[in-house]
Design a protein around this motif. Structure first.
Motif, PDB file in Angstrom:
ATOM      1  N   PHE A 177      -3.188   3.914   2.076  1.00 17.64           N
ATOM      2  CA  PHE A 177      -3.931   4.264   0.874  1.00 17.64           C
ATOM      3  C   PHE A 177      -3.777   3.154  -0.159  1.00 17.64           C
ATOM      4  CE2 PHE A 177      -2.652   8.134   2.967  1.00 17.64           C
ATOM      5  CZ  PHE A 177      -3.790   8.934   2.911  1.00 17.64           C
ATOM      6  N   ASP A 178      -4.811   2.930  -0.947  1.00 15.11           N
ATOM      7  CA  ASP A 178      -4.754   1.932  -2.009  1.00 15.11           C
ATOM      8  C   ASP A 178      -4.254   2.511  -3.323  1.00 15.11           C
ATOM      9  OD1 ASP A 178      -5.685  -0.020  -0.293  1.00 15.11           O
ATOM     10  OD2 ASP A 178      -7.775   0.291  -0.852  1.00 15.11           O
ATOM     11  N   HIS A 179      -4.075   3.826  -3.381  1.00 12.96           N
ATOM     12  CA  HIS A 179      -3.589   4.456  -4.609  1.00 12.96           C
ATOM     13  C   HIS A 179      -2.628   5.575  -4.231  1.00 12.96           C
ATOM     14  CE1 HIS A 179      -3.560   6.343  -8.544  1.00 12.96           C
ATOM     15  NE2 HIS A 179      -4.167   5.249  -9.022  1.00 12.96           N
ATOM     16  N   ILE A 180      -1.518   5.648  -4.937  1.00 12.89           N
ATOM     17  CA  ILE A 180      -0.490   6.635  -4.608  1.00 12.89           C
ATOM     18  C   ILE A 180      -0.988   8.074  -4.791  1.00 12.89           C
ATOM     19  CG2 ILE A 180       0.591   6.662  -6.896  1.00 12.89           C
ATOM     20  CD1 ILE A 180       3.312   6.778  -5.230  1.00 12.89           C
TER      21      ILE A 180
ATOM     22  N   SER B 251     -15.453  10.119  -0.839  1.00 12.10           N
ATOM     23  CA  SER B 251     -15.794  10.797  -2.088  1.00 12.10           C
ATOM     24  C   SER B 251     -14.589  11.498  -2.705  1.00 12.10           C
ATOM     25  CB  SER B 251     -16.923  11.802  -1.852  1.00 12.10           C
ATOM     26  OG  SER B 251     -16.476  12.838  -1.004  1.00 12.10           O
ATOM     27  N   ASN B 252     -13.572  11.771  -1.911  1.00  8.80           N
ATOM     28  CA  ASN B 252     -12.374  12.432  -2.425  1.00  8.80           C
ATOM     29  C   ASN B 252     -11.268  11.458  -2.785  1.00  8.80           C
ATOM     30  OD1 ASN B 252     -13.504  14.959  -2.101  1.00  8.80           O
ATOM     31  ND2 ASN B 252     -12.753  15.173  -0.022  1.00  8.80           N
ATOM     32  N   LEU B 253     -11.519  10.151  -2.689  1.00 13.08           N
ATOM     33  CA  LEU B 253     -10.485   9.156  -2.924  1.00 13.08           C
ATOM     34  C   LEU B 253     -10.683   8.438  -4.249  1.00 13.08           C
ATOM     35  CD1 LEU B 253     -10.322   7.523   0.616  1.00 13.08           C
ATOM     36  CD2 LEU B 253      -8.803   9.265  -0.330  1.00 13.08           C
ATOM     37  N   ILE B 254      -9.586   8.101  -4.876  1.00 10.12           N
ATOM     38  CA  ILE B 254      -9.634   7.269  -6.072  1.00 10.12           C
ATOM     39  C   ILE B 254      -9.958   5.844  -5.666  1.00 10.12           C
ATOM     40  CG2 ILE B 254      -8.249   6.305  -7.952  1.00 10.12           C
ATOM     41  CD1 ILE B 254      -6.663   8.953  -7.907  1.00 10.12           C
ATOM     42  N   ARG B 255      -9.293   5.396  -4.617  1.00 10.00           N
ATOM     43  CA  ARG B 255      -9.529   4.049  -4.088  1.00 10.00           C
ATOM     44  C   ARG B 255      -9.732   4.167  -2.587  1.00 10.00           C
ATOM     45  NH1 ARG B 255      -5.592   0.386  -7.419  1.00 10.00           N
ATOM     46  NH2 ARG B 255      -6.541   0.643  -9.470  1.00 10.00           N
ATOM     47  N   GLY B 256      -9.430   3.099  -1.847  1.00 12.46           N
ATOM     48  CA  GLY B 256      -9.725   3.073  -0.428  1.00 12.46           C
ATOM     49  C   GLY B 256      -8.653   3.657   0.471  1.00 12.46           C
TER      50      GLY B 256
ATOM     51  N   GLY C   2       0.845  -1.185   0.000  1.00 12.23           N
ATOM     52  CA  GLY C   2       0.000   0.000   0.000  1.00 12.23           C
ATOM     53  C   GLY C   2       0.876   1.228   0.000  1.00 12.23           C
ATOM     54  N   TYR C   3       0.259   2.358   0.159  1.00  6.82           N
ATOM     55  CA  TYR C   3       0.955   3.635   0.217  1.00  6.82           C
ATOM     56  C   TYR C   3       0.622   4.228   1.574  1.00  6.82           C
ATOM     57  CZ  TYR C   3       1.153   2.490  -4.644  1.00  6.82           C
ATOM     58  OH  TYR C   3       1.376   1.815  -5.815  1.00  6.82           O
ATOM     59  N   TYR C   4       1.659   4.521   2.362  1.00  4.91           N
ATOM     60  CA  TYR C   4       1.478   4.798   3.781  1.00  4.91           C
ATOM     61  C   TYR C   4       1.873   6.214   4.167  1.00  4.91           C
ATOM     62  CZ  TYR C   4       1.552  -0.295   3.807  1.00  4.91           C
ATOM     63  OH  TYR C   4       1.291  -1.615   3.549  1.00  4.91           O
ATOM     64  N   LEU C   5       1.155   6.720   5.170  1.00  4.44           N
ATOM     65  CA  LEU C   5       1.541   7.913   5.906  1.00  4.44           C
ATOM     66  C   LEU C   5       1.449   7.558   7.379  1.00  4.44           C
ATOM     67  CD1 LEU C   5      -0.541  10.781   4.225  1.00  4.44           C
ATOM     68  CD2 LEU C   5       1.903  10.361   3.968  1.00  4.44           C
ATOM     69  N   VAL C   6       2.393   8.051   8.163  1.00  7.01           N
ATOM     70  CA  VAL C   6       2.284   7.928   9.610  1.00  7.01           C
ATOM     71  C   VAL C   6       2.173   9.337  10.151  1.00  7.01           C
ATOM     72  CG1 VAL C   6       4.794   7.873  10.042  1.00  7.01           C
ATOM     73  CG2 VAL C   6       3.237   6.839  11.685  1.00  7.01           C
TER      74      VAL C   6
END
Length: 115
Positions: free
Chosen positions: A76-79, A56-61, A30-34
């Motif tokens: 995030f499921d999308h970068i 509603s503001n996300l491309i994926r989950g 996935g694509y992560y933020l901490v």
């Protein structure tokens, strides 16, 4: 069902899926933020999660979870979703700054410097 559709021999090759994927033991890429809230030791995590999670503001989950030390892990499921969050800051919750840092799947979120 359409019975006229047929697979060729090449298309019928066996696909091997590792057993651990069926049981969810392997961490999916996935694509992560901490992150952490500056100045707040205790906060209502469910309220934060509801406030920050806007599908509603996300491309994926997006998955948000609380980890040790009051840190928050965003997966995030999308970068482009992660990029949108990083570019859209600074972020705050209940008048406290939310510090965010991108990490990859091999980083230790509990040890990431968020000062």
């Amino acid at each position: 069902m359409n019975n006229s559709l047929k697979l060729s021999e090449d298309e019928q090759s066996d696909v091997m899926v590792p057993l651990e994927l069926w049981h969810g033991e392997v961490d999916a890429q996935g694509y992560y933020l901490v992150g952490r809230l500056l100045g707040r030791r205790h906060f209502n995590f469910e309220a934060l999660k509801t406030t920050l999670h806007n599908p509603s503001n996300l491309i994926r989950g997006l998955n948000i979870c609380l980890i040790e030390g009051g840190r928050i892990l965003f997966t995030f499921d999308h970068i482009l979703d992660r990029k949108r969050v990083m570019d859209g800051g600074p972020w705050a919750f209940e008048k406290n700054l939310l510090i965010l840092k991108p990490i990859d799947a091999y980083d230790k979120p509990a040890r990431t410097d968020l000062n």
